[in-house]
Write an enzyme that holds these catalytic residues in place. Structure first.
Site, PDB file in Angstrom:
ATOM      1  N   HIS A 165     -12.351  -2.356   1.034  1.00  0.00           N
ATOM      2  CA  HIS A 165     -11.625  -1.866   2.140  1.00  0.00           C
ATOM      3  C   HIS A 165     -12.255  -2.159   3.726  1.00  0.00           C
ATOM      4  CE1 HIS A 165     -10.233   1.903   4.573  1.00  0.00           C
ATOM      5  NE2 HIS A 165      -9.037   1.504   4.126  1.00  0.00           N
ATOM      6  N   ASP A 183       0.802  -1.343   0.103  1.00  0.00           N
ATOM      7  CA  ASP A 183       0.066  -0.214  -0.078  1.00  0.00           C
ATOM      8  C   ASP A 183       0.950   1.322   0.092  1.00  0.00           C
ATOM      9  OD1 ASP A 183      -1.983   1.819   0.359  1.00  0.00           O
ATOM     10  OD2 ASP A 183      -2.834   1.138   2.085  1.00  0.00           O
ATOM     11  N   HIS A 214      -0.185   4.108   0.117  1.00  0.00           N
ATOM     12  CA  HIS A 214      -1.318   4.930   1.158  1.00  0.00           C
ATOM     13  C   HIS A 214      -1.616   6.246   0.457  1.00  0.00           C
ATOM     14  CE1 HIS A 214      -2.754   5.576   5.178  1.00  0.00           C
ATOM     15  NE2 HIS A 214      -3.191   4.359   5.043  1.00  0.00           N
ATOM     16  N   GLU A 217     -10.902   3.173  -1.606  1.00  0.00           N
ATOM     17  CA  GLU A 217     -11.312   3.427  -0.383  1.00  0.00           C
ATOM     18  C   GLU A 217     -11.590   4.901  -0.136  1.00  0.00           C
ATOM     19  OE1 GLU A 217      -7.545   4.075   2.373  1.00  0.00           O
ATOM     20  OE2 GLU A 217      -7.287   2.528   1.270  1.00  0.00           O
ATOM     21  N   GLU A 244      -1.584  -0.796  -3.721  1.00  0.00           N
ATOM     22  CA  GLU A 244      -2.794   0.006  -3.400  1.00  0.00           C
ATOM     23  C   GLU A 244      -2.378   1.518  -3.484  1.00  0.00           C
ATOM     24  OE1 GLU A 244      -5.683   0.387   0.378  1.00  0.00           O
ATOM     25  OE2 GLU A 244      -4.718  -1.455   0.003  1.00  0.00           O
TER      26      GLU A 244
END
Length: 382
Positions: free
Chosen positions: A285, A183, A185, A235, A209
């Site tokens: 998510h 991820d 992020h 998400e 991700e």
């Protein structure tokens, strides 16, 4: 059944639970929260109550549209999280009233079990190999870690090498017996994203991700055209309209709507159907609490393109309380060789320990997102 009351419970570590009770005494639970903004979402739920009290609890689609459309301004994380938790509780009530799990009301089972993954490494990943070994012994066969810690605009070659080394250590230890997801992020800006994607390509990740922020979704197709590693995101997108352009542009392989933010159970199901038309998989998510996980699994079990489920047991945010603490029967979330079995009880498939919830709500929490800065004092993406 008419909606009689709505109660909110802010419980540790960082969650907000919602209980809707009907005039028949039947009740349902939802989880309307934004991480770090629990009080804001609670205020939104309270403001929506007058549209709900006295209304027929089974008219879920109609009530959703009233809450979404009747206010003129629509969408966004606060309103959609409030609506999501309300909608979840209404499905819980409907399933309990009819004596079936929610997935039976949405087409029935097409997965007898669902693969799950867990977080390792925390916000600033460290000692991920040892954590991966522990998770493997606990029955997991897929893990996800942050790709980089604090990172600025300028490419940092040391961080690149460290990110690759972390992934390499797990791949060398487990081969392909452990799936690895990384991820970014939303911390990573475009130049570094391309470099990291290139350097991580040989390790055949499950997915990368949020390689860049979703606001920069025009970059996703560029990355997808250059690299074979699947890309996951979603998400921070809300409602089917928040996914429309993303899917049409073709830069995403896994969509990750959060049923606690994007609009609830049926909205996630609609988003998944849109994704299926573009040959895109669903991986909801879910770094939140037990109600959120039950909601996501109810969707997974009846959704053809659902492939893997995030869950928060043992996640680094869970300080003081964890995923199973508010359940009367924690065994519903036991994982076998990386899979969770069908939830078979009516509604969301879980039974909340209301006494524990009320006691925890008396303590509450004040969880806030960390504020990160670089050496120049500039705020960074968390």
């Amino acid at each position: 059944m008419k909606i009689q009351s709505i109660e909110l419970f802010k419980v540790p570590p960082r969650w907000l639970f919602l209980k809707i009770t009907t005039d028949t005494g039947l009740s349902g639970w939802g989880e309307p929260v934004i991480e770090g903004r629990a009080d804001t979402v609670a205020a939104a739920v309270t403001e929506l109550e007058e549209y709900l009290i006295g209304k027929e609890a089974g008219r879920i689609e109609d009530l959703w549209n009233v809450l979404y459309r009747a206010g003129f301004y629509r969408g966004g994380p606060v309103l959609m999280s409030a609506i999501s938790g309300i909608e979840q509780a209404l499905w819980d009530i409907k399933g309990k009233a009819l004596g079936v799990p929610v997935y039976e009301l949405l087409g029935g089972v097409c997965h007898d079990k669902m693969k799950v993954y867990c977080w390792i490494g925390g916000d600033q990943p460290d000692e991920v190999l040892q954590a991966a070994k522990e998770k493997y012994e606990q029955g997991y066969r897929a893990v996800k870690m942050n790709g980089v810690p604090k990172v600025g605009w300028i490419q940092n070659n040391r961080q690149i090498d460290e990110a690759v080394a972390r992934v390499a250590s797990i791949r060398e230890a487990f081969g392909y017996d452990m799936d690895i997801a990384v991820d970014f992020h939303g911390r990573v800006h475009k130049p570094l994203a391309f470099t990291l994607m290139k350097e991580l390509e040989p390790y055949r990740l499950l997915f990368v991700e949020e390689p860049v922020l979703c606001e920069n979704e025009e970059i996703f197709p560029m990355l997808r055209q250059q690299f074979s590693t699947p890309i996951a995101t979603g998400e921070r997108n809300y409602t089917r309209w928040g996914f429309k352009q993303m899917l049409a542009r073709g830069g995403v392989d896994y969509i990750q709507p959060d049923p606690c933010h994007c609009g609830g159970i049926l909205e996630t199901k609609k988003i998944a159907a849109m994704a299926e038309a573009y040959d895109v998989a669903l991986a909801p998510h879910c770094p939140l609490g037990p109600i959120a996980l039950a909601v996501a699994l109810q969707i997974d079990f009846c959704t053809y393109n659902a492939v893997i489920q995030e869950q928060s047991l043992g996640i680094h945010y869970n300080q003081g309380s964890d995923l199973l603490d508010y359940l009367k029967d924690p065994s519903v979330f036991i994982y076998h060789q990386g899979y969770v079995n069908l939830l078979t009880k009516p509604g969301l498939g879980i039974e909340i320990d209301e006494a524990k919830v009320r006691a925890a709500a008396a303590v509450g929490h004040h969880w806030k997102n960390p504020v990160w800065r670089d050496e120049t004092g500039t705020v960074l993406e968390w």
